[in-house]
Design a protein around this motif. Structure first.
Motif, mmCIF file in Angstrom:
data_model
loop_
_atom_site.group_PDB
_atom_site.id
_atom_site.type_symbol
_atom_site.label_atom_id
_atom_site.label_comp_id
_atom_site.label_asym_id
_atom_site.label_seq_id
_atom_site.Cartn_x
_atom_site.Cartn_y
_atom_site.Cartn_z
ATOM 1 N N ASP A 1 -15.691 10.647 14.487
ATOM 2 C CA ASP A 1 -16.257 9.318 14.254
ATOM 3 C C ASP A 1 -15.230 8.250 14.633
ATOM 4 O O ASP A 1 -14.146 8.176 14.039
ATOM 5 C CB ASP A 1 -16.642 9.179 12.780
ATOM 6 N N ALA A 2 -15.581 7.420 15.598
ATOM 7 C CA ALA A 2 -14.661 6.378 16.076
ATOM 8 C C ALA A 2 -14.253 5.410 14.968
ATOM 9 O O ALA A 2 -13.183 4.795 15.043
ATOM 10 C CB ALA A 2 -15.315 5.607 17.225
ATOM 11 N N ASP A 3 -15.076 5.272 13.930
ATOM 12 C CA ASP A 3 -14.733 4.381 12.826
ATOM 13 C C ASP A 3 -13.504 4.857 12.059
ATOM 14 O O ASP A 3 -12.908 4.090 11.294
ATOM 15 C CB ASP A 3 -15.908 4.255 11.852
ATOM 16 N N PHE A 4 -13.149 6.131 12.239
ATOM 17 C CA PHE A 4 -12.012 6.685 11.505
ATOM 18 C C PHE A 4 -10.834 6.991 12.421
ATOM 19 O O PHE A 4 -10.046 7.898 12.179
ATOM 20 C CB PHE A 4 -12.444 7.943 10.739
ATOM 21 N N GLY A 5 -10.712 6.180 13.479
ATOM 22 C CA GLY A 5 -9.564 6.329 14.360
ATOM 23 C C GLY A 5 -8.248 6.106 13.635
ATOM 24 O O GLY A 5 -7.193 6.603 14.054
ATOM 25 N N PHE B 1 4.294 11.544 17.130
ATOM 26 C CA PHE B 1 4.288 10.568 18.225
ATOM 27 C C PHE B 1 2.951 10.605 18.977
ATOM 28 O O PHE B 1 2.361 9.565 19.288
ATOM 29 C CB PHE B 1 5.450 10.876 19.173
ATOM 30 N N LYS B 2 2.452 11.813 19.233
ATOM 31 C CA LYS B 2 1.185 11.951 19.970
ATOM 32 C C LYS B 2 0.021 11.359 19.173
ATOM 33 O O LYS B 2 -0.817 10.628 19.729
ATOM 34 C CB LYS B 2 0.917 13.426 20.271
ATOM 35 N N LEU B 3 -0.016 11.654 17.884
ATOM 36 C CA LEU B 3 -1.116 11.139 17.065
ATOM 37 C C LEU B 3 -0.999 9.629 16.871
ATOM 38 O O LEU B 3 -2.011 8.919 16.826
ATOM 39 C CB LEU B 3 -1.144 11.847 15.713
ATOM 40 N N ALA B 4 0.212 9.122 16.759
ATOM 41 C CA ALA B 4 0.393 7.672 16.613
ATOM 42 C C ALA B 4 -0.121 6.930 17.838
ATOM 43 O O ALA B 4 -0.742 5.866 17.724
ATOM 44 C CB ALA B 4 1.871 7.358 16.378
ATOM 45 N N ASN C 1 -7.237 4.190 19.460
ATOM 46 C CA ASN C 1 -8.552 4.456 18.871
ATOM 47 C C ASN C 1 -8.898 3.681 17.612
ATOM 48 O O ASN C 1 -9.948 3.929 17.014
ATOM 49 C CB ASN C 1 -8.681 5.955 18.577
ATOM 50 N N THR C 2 -8.032 2.761 17.176
ATOM 51 C CA THR C 2 -8.405 1.973 15.997
ATOM 52 C C THR C 2 -7.984 0.522 16.177
ATOM 53 O O THR C 2 -7.041 0.224 16.921
ATOM 54 C CB THR C 2 -7.771 2.546 14.714
ATOM 55 N N LYS C 3 -8.693 -0.371 15.458
ATOM 56 C CA LYS C 3 -8.342 -1.789 15.450
ATOM 57 C C LYS C 3 -7.909 -2.229 14.044
ATOM 58 O O LYS C 3 -7.675 -3.412 13.804
ATOM 59 C CB LYS C 3 -9.535 -2.624 15.914
ATOM 60 N N LYS C 4 -7.799 -1.277 13.133
ATOM 61 C CA LYS C 4 -7.423 -1.604 11.757
ATOM 62 C C LYS C 4 -5.926 -1.912 11.697
ATOM 63 O O LYS C 4 -5.101 -1.076 12.074
ATOM 64 C CB LYS C 4 -7.779 -0.445 10.822
ATOM 65 N N GLN C 5 -5.586 -3.098 11.210
ATOM 66 C CA GLN C 5 -4.207 -3.569 11.274
ATOM 67 C C GLN C 5 -3.246 -2.687 10.485
ATOM 68 O O GLN C 5 -2.126 -2.428 10.927
ATOM 69 C CB GLN C 5 -4.122 -5.012 10.776
ATOM 70 N N VAL C 6 -3.652 -2.239 9.310
ATOM 71 C CA VAL C 6 -2.775 -1.385 8.503
ATOM 72 C C VAL C 6 -2.431 -0.117 9.268
ATOM 73 O O VAL C 6 -1.269 0.315 9.313
ATOM 74 C CB VAL C 6 -3.438 -1.044 7.159
ATOM 75 N N ALA C 7 -3.444 0.480 9.888
ATOM 76 C CA ALA C 7 -3.222 1.719 10.641
ATOM 77 C C ALA C 7 -2.363 1.464 11.880
ATOM 78 O O ALA C 7 -1.487 2.272 12.212
ATOM 79 C CB ALA C 7 -4.560 2.330 11.040
ATOM 80 N N LEU C 8 -2.599 0.348 12.539
ATOM 81 C CA LEU C 8 -1.806 0.029 13.728
ATOM 82 C C LEU C 8 -0.341 -0.213 13.365
ATOM 83 O O LEU C 8 0.570 0.204 14.084
ATOM 84 C CB LEU C 8 -2.388 -1.194 14.433
ATOM 85 N N GLY C 9 -0.124 -0.866 12.238
ATOM 86 C CA GLY C 9 1.245 -1.064 11.785
ATOM 87 C C GLY C 9 1.938 0.254 11.520
ATOM 88 O O GLY C 9 3.093 0.468 11.916
ATOM 89 N N LEU C 10 1.229 1.165 10.865
ATOM 90 C CA LEU C 10 1.796 2.483 10.570
ATOM 91 C C LEU C 10 2.047 3.270 11.852
ATOM 92 O O LEU C 10 3.076 3.950 11.993
ATOM 93 C CB LEU C 10 0.840 3.241 9.648
ATOM 94 N N ALA C 11 1.122 3.182 12.795
ATOM 95 C CA ALA C 11 1.257 3.918 14.053
ATOM 96 C C ALA C 11 2.478 3.442 14.838
ATOM 97 O O ALA C 11 3.271 4.258 15.342
ATOM 98 C CB ALA C 11 -0.007 3.752 14.898
#
Length: 391
Positions: free
Chosen positions: A307-311, A331-334, A340-350
């Protein structure tokens, strides 16, 4: 009225809804008896095949056929015409549908199915008085039928009349058998002998959805549990019960019950990304109880793949791998998270994970660039690290 007949009809029209657009089915029925044609109609994988089989069923009726066969032949043909009418609004079908339902009722006056079919026809035509009349006729045929009230509650919901739907579902539950409170005393009610366990599950599930929408979560939980009791394969009931348990518990404190329900959802619906994601969140919040981080990683990645919503699942999985010294995989998953996501919290973590990967390579430029990017997305630890580093 036989509950089996209701179940067969529901299976029949679900099948038509799924397969009506598929081509390649024969337009003539290869059956020699009415009973055989009825079976073919129930298993039809296209509207054309269902029409051919149902019309043949009526043509092949003989005096030797039993009442149920005769009634089912007209009932199924009427339902097939009704489905055709809903798809194309062909008004020439209306009289055919009415005649067949009336014929089915005259053959078997004890069946509620023809009246439920007529209610559906009149709803399609927006004739509310006729809809109500049809439900009333069905109720006269079988005054204690829980199915009549379940079907009418669904009609009320389609009309956005939630209170009326809830009243009907309360009656349906009462007719299933149990206790009734009146005039200061409880009495035992007799059950509807025609209600199968799946019928009961559907009634409790429908009422639970209304309770959930009204934010009466305790009542919703109780009814979802009842639905599961009567139909242990009802995936959606486990899913909604898990959601309610998550909402009711701070930091997934009720982890065992939540995870058990989500495991059942995954078993019954293995391609449902939400179940993997929220199970992973429950595992993350309870790492002391569930120390095997690989299970959490696998569920986060699976959710993101499905599900793309859970990128953002890629980012959380990457962080888990990083703190467990699996840097290359992290590194690969980040990088997948960044894509695959636009969620800021996740992008910061990545970006934080990517920065750490480059720090191990002593690539200061890429490290600093990603720490800055992580800080831009609000990652607090990256901000603190940047303060301590030289420009």
């Amino acid at each position: 009225m036989k509950s089996l007949s209701l179940i067969l009809m529901f299976v029949f029209f679900y099948s038509l809804a799924v397969h009506a657009q598929q081509a390649g089915s024969a337009t003539t029925a290869n059956c020699t008896t009415a009973s055989e044609c009825i079976s073919m109609a129930l298993q039809a994988r296209s509207l054309e095949a269902a029409l051919a089989a149902s019309e043949s069923a009526v043509k092949l009726l003989t005096a030797k056929d039993d009442i149920d066969t005769k009634r089912m032949a007209y009932q199924i043909r009427a339902e097939t015409y009704l489905y055709q009418f809903k798809k194309g609004s062909d008004k020439t079908l209306i009289s055919k549908i009415e005649n067949d339902f009336q014929k089915a009722s005259s053959i078997d006056p004890g069946s509620i199915l023809p009246f439920l079919g007529l209610a559906s026809l009149y709803e399609q035509q927006k004739q509310e008085m006729m809809v109500m009349e049809s439900f009333q006729q069905a109720s006269k045929v079988d005054p204690r039928s829980s199915m009549v009230y379940l079907m009418r509650s669904k009609y009320w919901l389609r009309q956005a009349k939630k209170d009326s739907a809830l009243k009907d579902l309360d009656i349906a539950v009462e007719f299933l058998g149990g206790t009734k409170y009146k005039d200061g005393a409880y009495t035992i009610t007799s059950g509807d002998p025609n209600s199968s366990d799946k019928d009961k599950a559907n009634i409790f599930y429908a009422r639970a959805e209304i309770f959930m929408d009204m934010e009466q979560n305790d009542k919703a939980l109780a009814d979802f549990s009842k639905a599961i009791k009567y139909d242990p394969e009802k995936s959606n009931a486990y899913w909604y019960r898990a959601k309610l348990l998550i909402a009711a518990s701070a930091q997934y404190s009720n982890a065992e019950a939540i995870i058990a329900d989500l495991d059942k959802v995954i078993q019954l619906s293995p391609n449902f990304g939400s179940a993997y994601y929220w199970k992973a969140q429950a595992l993350l919040a309870n790492q002391n109880k569930y120390p095997d981080y690989t299970v959490t990683v696998n569920h986060l990645v699976k959710a993101a793949e499905l599900d793309a919503d859970f990128g953002d699942g890629y980012a959380y999985a990457a962080h888990l791998l990083l703190i467990n010294d699996r840097t290359d995989e992290a590194f690969k998953l980040a990088n997948l998270a960044v894509t695959n996501t636009k969620k800021q919290v996740a992008l910061g973590l990545a970006h934080y994970v990517i920065a750490y990967y480059y720090s191990g390579l002593r690539d200061r430029d890429n490290m600093m660039r990603n720490f800055r990017k992580a800080a831009e997305y609000g990652h607090e630890e990256s901000r603190e690290l940047l303060k301590k580093m030289k420009p």
